[in-house]
Design a protein around this motif. Structure first.
Motif, mmCIF file in Angstrom:
data_model
loop_
_atom_site.group_PDB
_atom_site.id
_atom_site.type_symbol
_atom_site.label_atom_id
_atom_site.label_comp_id
_atom_site.label_asym_id
_atom_site.label_seq_id
_atom_site.Cartn_x
_atom_site.Cartn_y
_atom_site.Cartn_z
ATOM 1 N N HIS A 185 35.183 51.547 19.867
ATOM 2 C CA HIS A 185 34.420 51.648 18.786
ATOM 3 C C HIS A 185 35.044 50.903 17.317
ATOM 4 C CE1 HIS A 185 31.719 54.574 20.750
ATOM 5 N NE2 HIS A 185 32.771 55.811 20.170
ATOM 6 N N GLY A 186 36.313 50.306 17.290
ATOM 7 C CA GLY A 186 36.763 49.637 16.549
ATOM 8 C C GLY A 186 36.325 48.213 16.732
ATOM 9 N N THR A 187 37.236 47.009 16.122
ATOM 10 C CA THR A 187 36.811 45.453 16.245
ATOM 11 C C THR A 187 37.486 45.144 16.888
ATOM 12 O OG1 THR A 187 39.325 45.913 14.328
ATOM 13 C CG2 THR A 187 37.281 45.448 13.523
ATOM 14 N N TYR A 188 36.831 46.173 18.121
ATOM 15 C CA TYR A 188 37.829 45.093 19.718
ATOM 16 C C TYR A 188 37.613 43.041 19.538
ATOM 17 C CZ TYR A 188 38.077 45.071 24.871
ATOM 18 O OH TYR A 188 38.852 44.204 26.512
ATOM 19 N N PRO A 189 38.548 42.604 19.958
ATOM 20 C CA PRO A 189 39.991 42.509 20.883
ATOM 21 C C PRO A 189 40.297 43.477 19.983
ATOM 22 C CG PRO A 189 39.593 40.909 20.717
ATOM 23 C CD PRO A 189 38.416 41.259 20.153
ATOM 24 N N PHE A 190 40.942 43.554 18.325
ATOM 25 C CA PHE A 190 41.931 43.550 17.569
ATOM 26 C C PHE A 190 42.338 45.367 17.776
ATOM 27 C CE2 PHE A 190 40.393 39.728 16.758
ATOM 28 C CZ PHE A 190 41.405 38.814 17.147
#
Ligand code: IMP
Length: 438
Positions: free
Chosen positions: A247-252
């Motif tokens: 759910h995050g700012t993939y890939p970061f």
């Protein structure tokens, strides 16, 4: 009985350790549980004038009457855990810790750290081997804590995986074109030679397993027994919503699930509703690479970094700083079902003439109230700010919520009205007493 999850709503470093420490003292909580992450986390607790930084041990460990649990979703570097236990023993005595380690938790081994150091730069990882350890877990090459309970079995598993890691590392070194000089610095042999890995890890495993305060086993069953007996459990998140692998700012992102869903998978507790307390810093920070729409890449950002001591607990890296972003908090509310918010480090914003808060994004002509993790949308987002008055003075001296200056209370009220989650706690400094309840 309240089973409570405390988790990060932004990009981590919200000050979760302090909130966990404050609530873990309540007598109905019998266990404090880590459910994901590893020693990429650094949870700072200031107690009795001493500062403790916990990386793997749950922050509840300073409370004598709690069992601390390392759940199956956590990745354990045995060297770090052994050191952390021995440091705690030296400083506060270990009559204290009652630690249960899940047999299903996976290990971080020297080759994971090596692989992370070769390939983690793109994301700006903490270099602690987190991604490679979770990678081996999902590709079914991981070594679990249970494997360390038997000398022969652990040795056999290390031999099997050392072979495989030699191939991995050779490929990574070629792919990332690591030069000969850098190869020496990486101490590749130490991380891949099975005898060296053994002589580093086995004493740590023995120290942990031989510690009378520590036991190993089925943590999920233990938690279920506690719960059915009417006790309350506190779940301590590490990292945060926007660093969640899904759910995050993939890939970061990190490689685990700090969000609410991670509690169930990372402990084995059955999926009954849990009370969720989101921790939000009064401004936003992020370490490592990735998008950050409200970042202040200027003197003001530097001022916040200095005033808030925004340097990583784990790596010492300077954190990127920016204004509070309400779209992020609304996103965290939806993903985690937040019931309440703790607002931390409000004192850091004191003595600024005016404050700004991101209240929406305009993307392709449309006003959006909730954060998006889509890379393209984020790159086109225009942040819509609301200006709010600042306040002067030292908030750390306030004894109650009503002692806060009007403008500080208006700032909190604005957050509450916009995010539609009650702010039940406000932290105004690092000390245990600098926590105002509402
Ligand atoms: P990793 O977890 O070491 O793989 O790092 C992945 C990303 O998560 C990097 O941007 C790190 O800076 C970030 N990260 C990992 N742990 C923390 C934390 O405890 N606080 C803040 N950022 C973190």
């Amino acid at each position: 009985m309240t089973n409570l999850v405390i988790l990060g709503t932004q990009w981590g470093d919200e000050g979760k350790g302090k909130i966990v420490d404050a609530l873990a003292g309540e007598s109905h909580f019998k266990a404090v549980v880590r459910y994901q992450g590893g020693n990429n986390a650094g949870h700072t607790v200031v107690a009795g004038g001493e500062t403790h930084a916990f990386h793997l041990l749950p922050s509840g460990v300073l409370h004598a009457d709690k069992t601390c649990v390392i759940g199956n979703g956590v990745v354990i570097d045995p060297h770090v855990l052994a050191q952390e236990l021995s440091r705690l023993e030296d400083r506060v005595g270990l009559a204290h810790a009652r630690l249960l380690i899940s047999d299903k938790a996976h290990l971080i081994l020297p080759w994971h750290v090596l692989r992370d150091r070769i390939s983690g730069e793109r994301i700006g990882t903490t270099g602690r081997g987190i991604g490679p350890a979770y990678g081996d877990y999902v590709t079914r090459r991981g070594i679990r804590w249970a494997d360390t309970g038997d000398r022969e079995r652990f040795r056999r598993r290390l031999e099997e995986e050392a072979d495989w890691n030699r191939y991995q590392v050779a490929a990574l070194l070629d792919f990332y074109r690591v030069s000969t000089g850098d190869r020496n610095e990486l101490q590749i042999d130490d991380a891949l030679n099975v005898d060296r890995v053994w002589s580093r890890c086995w004493p740590d495993v023995q120290a942990i397993r031989g510690n009378p305060a520590v036991r190993s086993g089925d943590a999920g069953a233990f938690l279920e027994d506690l719960r059915s007996g009417g006790a309350s459990i506190l779940f301590e998140g590490a990292q945060a919503t926007l660093l969640d692998i899904a759910h995050g700012t993939y890939p970061f992102v990190t490689s685990s699930h700090p969000t609410l869903g991670g509690v169930y998978v990372g402990t084995g507790i059955r999926p009954d509703p849990l009370q969720v307390l989101g921790v939000a810093k009064a401004y936003t920070t992020r370490v490592g690479a990735g998008p950050f729409p409200t970042e202040l890449d200027d003197e003001l950002g530097e001022h916040i970094r200095q005033a808030g001591h925004e340097y990583g607990t784990t790596t010492g890296r300077p954190r990127r700083c920016g204004w509070l972003d309400l779209t992020i908090l609304r996103y965290a509310r939806r993903v985690n079902g937040l019931n309440e918010l703790a607002l931390t480090k409000l004192d850091v914003l004191s003595n600024l003439p005016a404050l700004r808060v991101a209240s929406a994004y305009r993307i392709d002509g449309q006003l959006r109230s909730e954060f998006t993790v889509d890379e393209g949308e984020l790159s086109r987002a225009e942040v819509q700010y609301t200006d709010l008055p600042g306040w002067a003075g030292d908030l750390g001296k306030a004894k109650s919520y009503l002692d806060l200056p009007n403008a500080a209370r208006a700032y909190i009220q604005f957050i509450e009205d916009e995010v539609k989650v009650p702010v039940t706690m406000v932290s105004t400094g690092p000390g245990r007493e600098q926590l105002l309840r509402r």
